[in-house]
Design an enzyme around this catalytic site. Structure first.
Site, PDB file in Angstrom:
ATOM      1  N   GLY A 145      28.574  -8.541  93.069  1.00 27.93           N
ATOM      2  CA  GLY A 145      28.441  -8.126  91.686  1.00 27.93           C
ATOM      3  C   GLY A 145      27.047  -7.582  91.418  1.00 27.93           C
ATOM      4  O   GLY A 145      26.083  -7.887  92.128  1.00 27.93           O
ATOM      5  N   CYS A 146      26.926  -6.760  90.380  1.00 26.36           N
ATOM      6  CA  CYS A 146      25.637  -6.129  90.086  1.00 26.36           C
ATOM      7  C   CYS A 146      24.607  -7.152  89.620  1.00 26.36           C
ATOM      8  O   CYS A 146      23.448  -7.133  90.077  1.00 26.36           O
ATOM      9  CB  CYS A 146      25.813  -5.024  89.051  1.00 26.36           C
ATOM     10  SG  CYS A 146      26.727  -5.505  87.568  1.00 26.36           S
ATOM     11  N   TYR A 147      24.986  -8.059  88.733  1.00 27.38           N
ATOM     12  CA  TYR A 147      24.040  -9.101  88.308  1.00 27.38           C
ATOM     13  C   TYR A 147      23.610  -9.997  89.471  1.00 27.38           C
ATOM     14  O   TYR A 147      22.410 -10.266  89.643  1.00 27.38           O
ATOM     15  CB  TYR A 147      24.658  -9.956  87.207  1.00 27.38           C
ATOM     16  CG  TYR A 147      24.663  -9.355  85.821  1.00 27.38           C
ATOM     17  CD1 TYR A 147      23.489  -8.955  85.194  1.00 27.38           C
ATOM     18  CD2 TYR A 147      25.853  -9.216  85.108  1.00 27.38           C
ATOM     19  CE1 TYR A 147      23.497  -8.430  83.906  1.00 27.38           C
ATOM     20  CE2 TYR A 147      25.874  -8.698  83.821  1.00 27.38           C
ATOM     21  CZ  TYR A 147      24.703  -8.309  83.223  1.00 27.38           C
ATOM     22  OH  TYR A 147      24.717  -7.796  81.943  1.00 27.38           O
ATOM     23  N   THR A 149      23.368  -9.294  92.544  1.00 24.58           N
ATOM     24  CA  THR A 149      22.496  -8.562  93.460  1.00 24.58           C
ATOM     25  C   THR A 149      21.047  -8.682  93.026  1.00 24.58           C
ATOM     26  O   THR A 149      20.164  -9.069  93.804  1.00 24.58           O
ATOM     27  CB  THR A 149      22.917  -7.091  93.545  1.00 24.58           C
ATOM     28  OG1 THR A 149      24.234  -7.007  94.082  1.00 24.58           O
ATOM     29  CG2 THR A 149      21.961  -6.305  94.439  1.00 24.58           C
ATOM     30  N   GLY A 150      20.772  -8.342  91.767  1.00 23.34           N
ATOM     31  CA  GLY A 150      19.406  -8.415  91.280  1.00 23.34           C
ATOM     32  C   GLY A 150      18.862  -9.822  91.251  1.00 23.34           C
ATOM     33  O   GLY A 150      17.710 -10.071  91.636  1.00 23.34           O
TER      34      GLY A 150
END
Length: 343
Positions: A145-147, A149-150
């Site tokens: 997921g994008c969240y 990842t960061g």
């Protein structure tokens, strides 16, 4: 050698970004481009920026359309990709941008997504300890997921090194493309412009168990995660503030920085910024990069890490291509931009 790659869900944001990146890939030929409700339309009606592919007709997302490719990128809604992937043989590399195969805990899947757990695939953040080895030559890959990842790239080095206790707070601001293309009242311009809002508060966001999974592996012990996502008035990007209490008093910013320099010094897509320079989403626009900065709040006794990325590139489609390169035995950086678009 040239590899033929299909993209399912090509009319959506993630599918469109995957196609943008694949068009610049020197060893990829784009095969079938498919969609569900938009099948039969020219791709240019939904992705007008993809001019080389504008006249391609979107095929229905069927196994017949996807078979026969060297690789398939699935940019489908959560819960749909595992049925398609199950019908594609082991001769096809399948890279899933959805959540279907990210989680290892069936109970977490049932709680946050519902239904029977579809199983777990190699997890697509090569920069995390031990993950790159599993992705090389893999036939199935779960894009994170994008969240997560960061947040994971921000906090995993500190947890792995024992600098912090496994009690992590994540506050992350995301652009509207993270919610996909489906029309929703809270995402129309008059609702978003000039406003910042929280959502998925109180541990209910579906990316929470993914963060718990990643942080728990890094720390080697049970971890708690408090995650608050924010919607901000921009199309792309995520800025995450990730913090945890120091394991021992007296930890300095230089000590934390040394850990991150060691973790990411050789990583082509993760950049620890010079001391005093803070990440901004604008610097990562369109690039497969994550920018990081670290700090220690001595008064609060917390390590703080800020990360910035483009949620559609490194947060989704760029990660898919990065993992595809590893799966196919290509140099990991092939076809992936590290330079953002500014202003």
């Amino acid at each position: 050698m040239t590899y033929r790659v299909a993209v399912a869900g090509a009319s959506g944001y993630a599918g469109g970004e995957a196609l943008r990146l694949l068009l610049a890939h020197p060893q990829v030929e784009i095969g079938a481009v498919t969609a569900h409700s938009n099948a039969g339309d020219p791709l240019g009606a939904h992705q007008p920026h993809l001019t080389p592919l504008a006249d391609r007709i979107l095929e229905p997302t069927t196994v017949e359309a996807l078979r026969g490719h060297d690789a398939v990128i699935l940019a489908l809604p959560h819960g749909q990709s595992h049925e398609v992937a199950a019908q594609l043989g082991p001769d096809t590399v399948v890279v899933d941008c959805g959540a279907d195969h990210r989680l290892e805990d069936p109970a977490a899947w049932a709680q946050f997504y519902g239904g029977e757990h579809p199983g777990t695939w190699p997890y697509g953040i090569p920069e995390l300890p031990g993950h790159r080895e599993r992705l090389r030559g893999a036939r199935r890959v779960a894009v994170p997921g994008c969240y997560p990842t960061g947040a994971s790239l921000a906090m995993v080095p500190a947890l792995t090194a024992g600098l912090v206790r496994p009690d992590v707070v994540v506050v992350a601001a995301s652009g509207t493309s993270g919610a996909g293309k489906a029309p929703k009242t809270n995402l129309i311009g008059s609702e978003v412009m000039g406003a910042v809002s929280a959502y998925g508060v109180g541990g209910v966001h579906r990316h929470t168990p993914e963060m718990i999974q990643n942080f728990g592996k890094a720390s080697g012990e049970p971890v708690t995660v408090s995650f608050t996502p924010l919607l901000v008035p921009m199309p792309r990007g995520i800025l995450s503030t990730v913090s945890a209490p120091v394991a021992q008093a007296g930890v300095t910013a230089d000590e934390v920085r040394a850990v991150y320099e060691k973790a990411y010094g050789d990583e082509p897509f993760v950049r620890l910024l010079p001391a005093g320079q803070w990440p901004t989403t604008a610097s990562t626009l369109g690039a497969n990069t994550v920018h990081l900065q670290v700090a220690v709040d001595a008064a609060a006794g917390r390590v703080i890490v800020i990360s910035a990325l483009d949620n559609l590139t490194k947060g989704t489609a760029g990660a898919a291509v990065q993992c595809l390169n590893l799966a196919l035995g290509l140099p990991e950086t092939t076809g992936l931009p590290t330079v953002g678009v500014a202003p």
